[in-house]
Design a protein around this motif. Structure first.
Motif, PDB file in Angstrom:
ATOM      1  N   GLU A 265      -8.933   7.821  -4.380  1.00  0.00           N
ATOM      2  CA  GLU A 265      -8.350   6.479  -4.349  1.00  0.00           C
ATOM      3  C   GLU A 265      -9.468   5.439  -4.349  1.00  0.00           C
TER       4      GLU A 265
ATOM      5  N   LYS B 110      -9.867   0.967  -4.070  1.00  0.00           N
ATOM      6  CA  LYS B 110      -9.249  -0.352  -3.930  1.00  0.00           C
ATOM      7  C   LYS B 110     -10.349  -1.408  -3.991  1.00  0.00           C
TER       8      LYS B 110
ATOM      9  N   ARG C 294      -6.167  -7.972  -6.181  1.00  0.00           N
ATOM     10  CA  ARG C 294      -6.443  -6.585  -5.798  1.00  0.00           C
ATOM     11  C   ARG C 294      -6.113  -5.659  -6.950  1.00  0.00           C
TER      12      ARG C 294
ATOM     13  N   SER D 119      -0.846   3.425  -4.423  1.00  0.00           N
ATOM     14  CA  SER D 119      -2.247   3.177  -4.062  1.00  0.00           C
ATOM     15  C   SER D 119      -2.721   4.005  -2.883  1.00  0.00           C
TER      16      SER D 119
ATOM     17  N   ASP E 109       0.852  -1.192   0.000  1.00  0.00           N
ATOM     18  CA  ASP E 109       0.000   0.000   0.000  1.00  0.00           C
ATOM     19  C   ASP E 109       0.889   1.243   0.000  1.00  0.00           C
TER      20      ASP E 109
ATOM     21  N   THR F  98      -6.129  -1.344  -7.780  1.00  0.00           N
ATOM     22  CA  THR F  98      -6.255  -0.018  -7.177  1.00  0.00           C
ATOM     23  C   THR F  98      -6.060   1.054  -8.235  1.00  0.00           C
TER      24      THR F  98
END
Length: 879
Positions: free
Chosen positions: A467, A469, A489, A310, A306, A491
């Motif tokens: 942002e 996710k 995942r 992201s 992270d 993002t």
């Protein structure tokens, strides 16, 4: 002398938390209240009862009558404790003719389910007292004990091996009954667990049933947030749910309750409880950067990186269940990393029972923050569940002209596809708007002596960040010994300066006038895609037990940066006039695109040679390919590298409470560029050695870790002395950090909780051509410490009220590798008052109560001033 005096003054502050008081009712789950006049003549076996899979927080919530009136002030004898086996687990019966008149207070601490039974005493018919203990009565349960803790209180403790046990509490004519569910059930074609003998009073241990030897695991369903300042296990260190005492590496867990008690809205306020972690800077009040053991920290969320790709702004705590901080090189499972460690944020997941919580926080400088946390099943069979966390924040600041607005939403859906398969879809969206603010300038190698409220840029500056996710996770158990986790995942993140922005470039000035960087509209856009696959198998080779993990990770990252530059703008720091000209001319100074591909494959084996001797062996091979296109000069820069990262660790447990550990691990970080001869740079390598001791005390209510470490980073780029132009570098630099860390957390007495830490760090440059050897690494205080403690009244008219306080201290730190200026040390003091009863929780947090002027980290020769004295009030209602 100054620090000693302050620490002595402040260390007297104490604090506390509370556990709800409940009452034993009928031989039905006590969260379903029935009349206390009704009784049942027969104690049903667990096989006859449909368990509600209720965790400690929601076992019982019936009204609390005055038991002393019922008892007439007399202590009821509990004359026997028996354990009756069932197909699903075991029933522990506290035999007494007056079970319905006993007051019951339940709570959880780590993986322990604890019940204090007031008004009773373990007493044989002869009048002698006794204790009861059953070791490993069933799978997933280490032991069950019952003992007198004072003249009229019996404590029953169910110790889970890896997780909080599932327990139901009933009453009956015969007494109180605790139905403890096994974490294993018979697989198809297997026989149910053999019968256990009923246990009479004394320290007898029943025979171990086959269920403790590997039957089919069943799902443990969490129905509420876990209480306590300690945690029993973590997944960050091994990617498996491993007890902390079995991990041969320093790892600390910050549970949700600590975050709540301290009123921690930002991640920075939470991780300050962990030794060796320091805030390095905020990149202009846009986000948080940390150091661990002297090197840049790696931040993860749910096991995924992270970083700035992201997370472009301060992370929100609304959907964070706990924070796990792993110290030292960790590339063996996570790939390219600094050798510092990992801060892994673990998010909240759907609950099995309906849960609704609405909260509101208000504080100094017009701070307002409403939140909601809803969860529960969406279908009658409970196979589809959800969770929704929402937070909105609007605030001014102690900094002039700095206003912030944030919105965060995180929905989660969980689908149980079959008995052994679960699918979870999790999303996050975050929007924030605030000015870019780099703090106070460093002039003549000192932080400018001006008010910390002074803002040195254009008040019209505005940075907008969006942002998103999305996580998709599949968990499947092929059988009791083989499981698969696949997680994907994606993002996106964008940062836009939608007005002309003036960014400070702080420079020395005789009259206080500095030049500011004049940036036109700028845009940054980022995308990431990661896929992780982990296959976990359990098997034995003779008497040696193995937990084998095989994993593959594939990632792709993309970003595009575009920015313009105009003439520099002056401002006087002592008498600022916010009158700036944007006439131009402007020219593009940044227009680049970067594509990165990563691949990693890893293998890890957790080996239990004996019950008290465990080994951890693993290795990972990574490839990294990156290509950056500069559209201004039509150039392309490529970086291709690969690395193998091993880890070896050992844990020896001479007693049940003590674990001695040692480990060796490596990490790697790709480096772009070439030498003067055109040779591509090799990755930086980190090498860590660590030894330590972990202890669990007070019946596992209090845990501590003491660690000694050395971490060395090699292949650091530094000036090439043979290049007279100063353009090229060589990789002969080396940096090393050594230190001692101590962490402690838990519950000393009922209602008295504590979390504390201390770290001594010695990070230095050991080889370099650019900076003097012996210089200290930036933003790493030599001494850091914290102590936070709370106390909650357990009984009487003050029941539910609590108070707490703590200190957080840093010694001075250098702001750059030149060690040209320092960030002063500080001691900050916080305090809290709160009330928690039934569904209501109200608290007031006092932060920096002595109004200490201090700074947290630096960026581009500017220091980030910390907030002065602030007050923050929170009220929440659960329904």
């Amino acid at each position: 002398m100054g620090y000693s005096f302050k620490l002595t003054l402040i260390a007297s502050i104490v604090s506390v938390m509370i556990a709800p008081t409940v009452w034993a009712q009928q031989r039905s789950p006590l969260n379903k209240v029935r009349s206390t006049e009704q009784t049942q003549s027969k104690i049903r076996q667990l096989s006859e009862i449909e368990l509600a899979n209720t965790s400690a927080q929601y076992l019982v919530q019936s009204p609390t009558p005055n038991n002393q009136e019922n008892l007439g002030g007399q202590v009821i004898p509990i004359t026997s404790v028996k354990a009756n086996p069932t197909a699903k687990g075991v029933e522990v019966i506290l035999e007494t003719p007056a079970g319905t008149q006993l007051q019951v207070t339940n709570r959880s601490a780590g993986s322990n389910f604890i019940v204090d039974v007031s008004g009773g005493q373990l007493r044989l018919p002869s009048g002698d007292t006794f204790t009861f203990r059953s070791e490993k009565p069933l799978a997933g349960i280490t032991e069950i004990t019952a003992q007198n803790i004072d003249a009229n209180t019996v404590r029953v403790t169910v110790v889970g091996e890896k997780a909080l046990p599932t327990v139901e509490l009933y009453d009956d004519d015969a007494g109180l009954v605790f139905a403890v569910a096994s974490t294993a059930t018979a697989t198809s074609g297997q026989q149910p667990p053999q019968q256990l003998q009923a246990i009479e009073p004394g320290n007898q241990t029943p025979q171990e049933s086959p269920s403790a030897q590997g039957d089919e695991p069943i799902e443990l369903v969490v129905t509420g947030e876990q209480d306590g300042y300690t945690a029993s296990d973590a997944s960050t260190a091994t990617k498996t749910d491993t007890p902390l005492r079995d991990i041969p590496q320093s790892i600390q867990v910050i549970p949700r309750e600590v975050i709540q008690d301290q009123g921690a809205v930002r991640l920075t306020e939470a991780v300050r409880n962990v030794s060796g972690v320091s805030l390095a800077g905020t990149s202009g009040d846009r986000g948080e950067d940390y150091t661990i053991r002297g090197f840049s920290a790696n931040i993860y969320k749910n096991g995924f990186l992270d970083d700035f790709y992201s997370a472009r702004a301060f992370r929100d705590n609304a959907n964070i269940e706990r924070i796990e901080v792993l110290k030292g090189p960790a590339s063996v499972l996570f790939g390219r990393l600094e050798p510092s460690g990992i801060i892994n944020l673990v998010t909240k997941k759907p609950l099995a029972e309906p849960y609704y919580n609405v909260g509101f926080t208000a504080g100094s400088y017009s701070f307002y923050r409403p939140t909601l946390d809803f969860s529960g099943p969406l279908t009658e069979d409970g196979k589809l569940g959800y969770r929704l966390n929402v937070a909105y924040e609007n605030s001014e600041s102690f900094r002039d002209f700095v206003n912030k607005e944030r919105f965060f939403i995180a929905p989660v859906l969980s689908l149980k596809i079959g008995d052994n398969t679960n699918l979870t879809l999790e999303g996050e969206y975050f929007h924030t708007e605030n000015p870019l603010d780099r703090g106070l300038p460093v002039i003549d190698n000192k932080i400018a002596d001006i008010p910390i409220s002074r803002y040195l840029s254009d008040p019209r500056n505005q940075v907008v960040v969006d942002e998103s996710k999305t996580y998709l996770t599949l968990n499947h158990e092929f059988n009791q010994n083989l499981s698969l986790r696949s997680a994907f995942r994606v993002t996106t993140a964008s940062e836009t300066n939608n007005r002309f922005v003036i960014q400070p470039i702080f420079a020395t000035s005789n009259n206080g006038t500095i030049n500011l960087f004049n940036s036109g509209p700028a845009n940054q856009y980022y995308e990431t895609y990661f896929l992780q696959n982990d296959l976990t198998g359990k098997f034995n080779t003779g008497s040696v037990k193995h937990t084998l993990l095989f994993g593959v990770e594939v990632g792709r990252l993309y970003n595009h940066n575009l920015g313009e530059k105009g003439p520099d703008q002056p401002i006087n720091i002592f008498n600022p006039v916010y009158n700036f000209s944007y006439d131009g001319p402007y020219e593009t100074f940044n227009n680049t695109t970067t594509n990165t591909n990563t691949f990693g494959i890893y293998l890890q084996d957790q080996i239990a040679v004996f019950d008290n001797l465990k080994l951890l062996v693993g290795g990972r091979f990574d490839t990294y390919n990156s290509e950056t296109q500069n559209f201004l000069n039509s150039s392309t820069t490529k970086t291709d590298s690969d690395a193998f990262s091993p880890r070896v660790g050992v844990v020896y447990q001479p007693t049940k409470e003590i674990s001695l550990f040692a480990n060796y691990s490596r990490s790697f970080t790709p480096v772009s560029g070439t030498t003067k001869n055109g040779d591509a740079f090799v990755p930086e390598r980190g090498t860590g050695y660590e030894v330590g001791i972990k202890g669990d005390f007070l019946n596992n209510r209090l845990s501590s870790t003491l660690a000694f470490y050395t971490v060395t980073k090699t292949n650091v780029t530094t000036v090439d002395p043979s290049d007279l132009t100063g353009t090229f570098s060589i990789q002969v630099g080396e940096q090393r950090a050594r230190g001692i860390e101590f962490d402690i957390a838990g519950e000393i007495l009922p209602g008295w909780k504590v979390i504390g830490s201390y770290a001594y760090s010695d990070p230095e440059i050991t080889e370099d051509n650019s900076y003097p050897v012996g210089n200290t690494l930036a933003n790493t205080p030599r001494h850091t410490g914290s102590l936070w403690t709370t106390y909650t009244f357990q009984t009487g008219s003050l029941e539910g009220f609590g108070f707490g306080g703590g200190i957080f201290a840093n010694s001075e730190a250098y702001g750059d590798l030149d060690n040209s200026y320092t960030i002063p040390g500080f001691v900050r003091t916080d305090a809290a008052l709160f009330y928690k009863k039934n569904r209501l929780r109200a608290s007031i947090n006092f932060k920096n109560i002595f109004d200490v002027r201090y700074f947290e980290g630096t960026f581009l020769r500017a220091a980030n001033p910390a907030a002065p004295f602030t007050v923050q009030g929170t009220i929440s209602w659960q329904f």
